[in-house]
Enzyme design. Structure first.
Site: not given
Length: 255
Positions: A141, A238
């Site tokens: 990521e 998130e």
């Protein structure tokens, strides 16, 4: 409609961690993710998932000393043996919990240093070799430097090039819409071009990282695009609720 996974590290903080699973299920989520499960026995986490009727989307491999500011080990000099041990730890948890994906955190290092890049590629190759036979996928990521200064992997194009270079079907991208907007913008075009390599998506509003629909992006349009592209994985939420988690879920009910 995307399948949303509650991030239990950021959401439902009104509850103790092990109570957040049922809270997420009660709020209508079908899956969860979190940063790290390692403070609890894997069997206990698996039991909480099962009792709540939830699926696990993913979690992160051990990051080193998180409280001391470490953010992963894969590209960090002198931590190679610790990284290899962390792969075994994470894989053991993933097998028991039933997580299909693990996020490999790169750590704090200079991406432009050839030695750091070599370490990172070697670490990813080791991790893929260790996890692939178990049927557990890996994701990397890109993370913006405003939230995580000095993080090695801070560019989406570089991340995609690395996935292509490793060239293993079990290594894919984790596409965080929040980080993408801060780093590069052009979220929808990037989703279109990178979708074949994306295994997990995350969302939060920009710039405050609160609930979807409260920032500068048209999150509803992005969700529609994700559907149109045929993405069938989870979208991890998130984000940091602006108030209580439950009070901020009107976006989910509206969608």
């Amino acid at each position: 409609m995307p399948r949303f996974a509650a991030n239990l590290t950021m959401m439902f903080n009104e509850h103790a961690f092990l109570d957040r699973f049922q809270a997420a299920a009660d709020a209508g989520f079908e899956a969860v993710e979190f940063l790290f499960p390692y403070d609890h026995p894997a069997e206990l986490v698996a039991d909480k998932l099962q009792r709540a009727g939830l699926s696990q989307a993913l979690f992160n491999m051990p990051p080193g000393n998180w409280h001391a500011g470490e953010r992963g080990l894969a590209a960090v000099a002198g931590r190679e043996a610790e990284f290899r041990a962390s792969v075994d730890t994470a894989l053991g948890y993933a097998k028991i919990i039933g997580s299909p994906l693990l996020h490999v955190m790169a750590g704090l290092a200079d991406r432009r240093d050839p030695a750091a890049m070599t370490r990172y590629l070697d670490a990813l190759q080791f991790a893929v070799d260790a996890t692939e036979d178990a049927g557990v996928g890996l994701v990397i990521e890109p993370i913006n430097g405003r939230d995580m200064p000095g993080y090695f992997l801070d560019d989406f194009d570089v991340a995609l090039d690395i996935v292509r270079k490793i060239d293993r079907p079990s290594l894919r991208l984790q596409f965080d819409i929040y980080h993408r907007q801060i780093l590069h913008g052009d979220v929808i075009m990037a989703l279109r071009s990178m979708m074949p390599w994306i295994a997990h998506i995350q969302v939060a509003s920009v710039p405050k990282r609160n609930e979807p629909g409260t920032g500068e992006l048209n999150d509803a349009l992005i969700f529609s695009e994700i559907d149109a592209l045929g993405y069938d994985g989870f979208v991890g939420c998130e984000y940091r609720p602006a108030g209580t988690t439950e009070d901020g879920l009107s976006w989910l009910k509206a969608w």
